[in-house]
Design a protein around this motif. Sequence first.
Motif, mmCIF file in Angstrom:
data_model
loop_
_atom_site.group_PDB
_atom_site.id
_atom_site.type_symbol
_atom_site.label_atom_id
_atom_site.label_comp_id
_atom_site.label_asym_id
_atom_site.label_seq_id
_atom_site.Cartn_x
_atom_site.Cartn_y
_atom_site.Cartn_z
ATOM 1 N N LEU A 1 0.828 -1.216 0.000
ATOM 2 C CA LEU A 1 0.000 0.000 0.000
ATOM 3 C C LEU A 1 0.859 1.262 0.000
ATOM 4 O O LEU A 1 0.436 2.324 -0.436
ATOM 5 C CB LEU A 1 -0.938 0.005 1.218
ATOM 6 N N TYR B 1 2.445 -2.471 -6.762
ATOM 7 C CA TYR B 1 2.187 -3.043 -5.442
ATOM 8 C C TYR B 1 3.317 -3.982 -5.014
ATOM 9 O O TYR B 1 3.679 -4.050 -3.871
ATOM 10 C CB TYR B 1 0.874 -3.836 -5.448
ATOM 11 N N TYR C 1 -4.449 5.356 0.104
ATOM 12 C CA TYR C 1 -3.465 4.313 0.435
ATOM 13 C C TYR C 1 -3.141 4.361 1.922
ATOM 14 O O TYR C 1 -3.003 3.330 2.582
ATOM 15 C CB TYR C 1 -2.173 4.501 -0.383
#
Lengths: 215, 44
Positions: free
Chosen positions: A92, A101, B6
Amino acid sequence: MKKLLLITILALLTSLYLIFFYAPEEATQGIVQKIFYFHVSSAFCMYFGFGLAGLFSFLYLWKKKEIYDCYAHAGASVGLLFCTMVLMSGPLWAKPIWGTYWTWDPRLTTTLLIWLLFVSVALLRRFYEGDPKGKKAVAILTLFSMADLPLIFLAVKLWRGVHPTVLGEKESMPQEMHITLMATSLSVTLLFILLYTARAKLALLEEKLIDRRIS
Amino acid sequence: MNHLNYLISAYVVFLALPMIYGIRLICLLNKNSPAINVGQAKKP
């Protein structure tokens, strides 16, 4: 236990305050860098958990005392929880910074490897529940998995990768960030101690239950 | 997704995982839990 729970909650809330209101925003990464504090602290606790699992597995193989197996069980279980936290928070943070990712960087790969190894430790333990031969097999597999632990630590130094080195870069970090990292590490360690104590207590109760079943 | 999403996702992970694990431990440590009481000898 209740006191420790209260202290841990207060410490975690203080850490959150420090992260969002005290530590400055990183110059290039912006607000997303604030994942760093819990990501690194979780990684420290992952080392503690797997380290304790290795130590007590060795002691179990040496002394053959059930209590060491219970402590190893707790270490492996809580270590796996923190490893999962590291592996979920890392991507993340990586996506907005690295643009992906996941990348097969040495540190990321060795961390995924230890996660898979300790998942297999957990599965083996479940498979051999209550069998003394199984406990020996679990202890041996735990010690085998431990070989990966120093590799994770050294991966960023031994091989060139994209993962940054945290230790040794303190000088380049502003004091506010450094204090926040220390405070967060302390509060996450308290969380680790709390969960480890509860898991070890449960493992000891499970052990008693198995003894009762056998007798 | 912007950076804030995020960050929120990561903090939800940090909050949710230990909480789920902790609640599971509390439930299992509860003295009435079947995980602890199961397998006890039946009293005549």
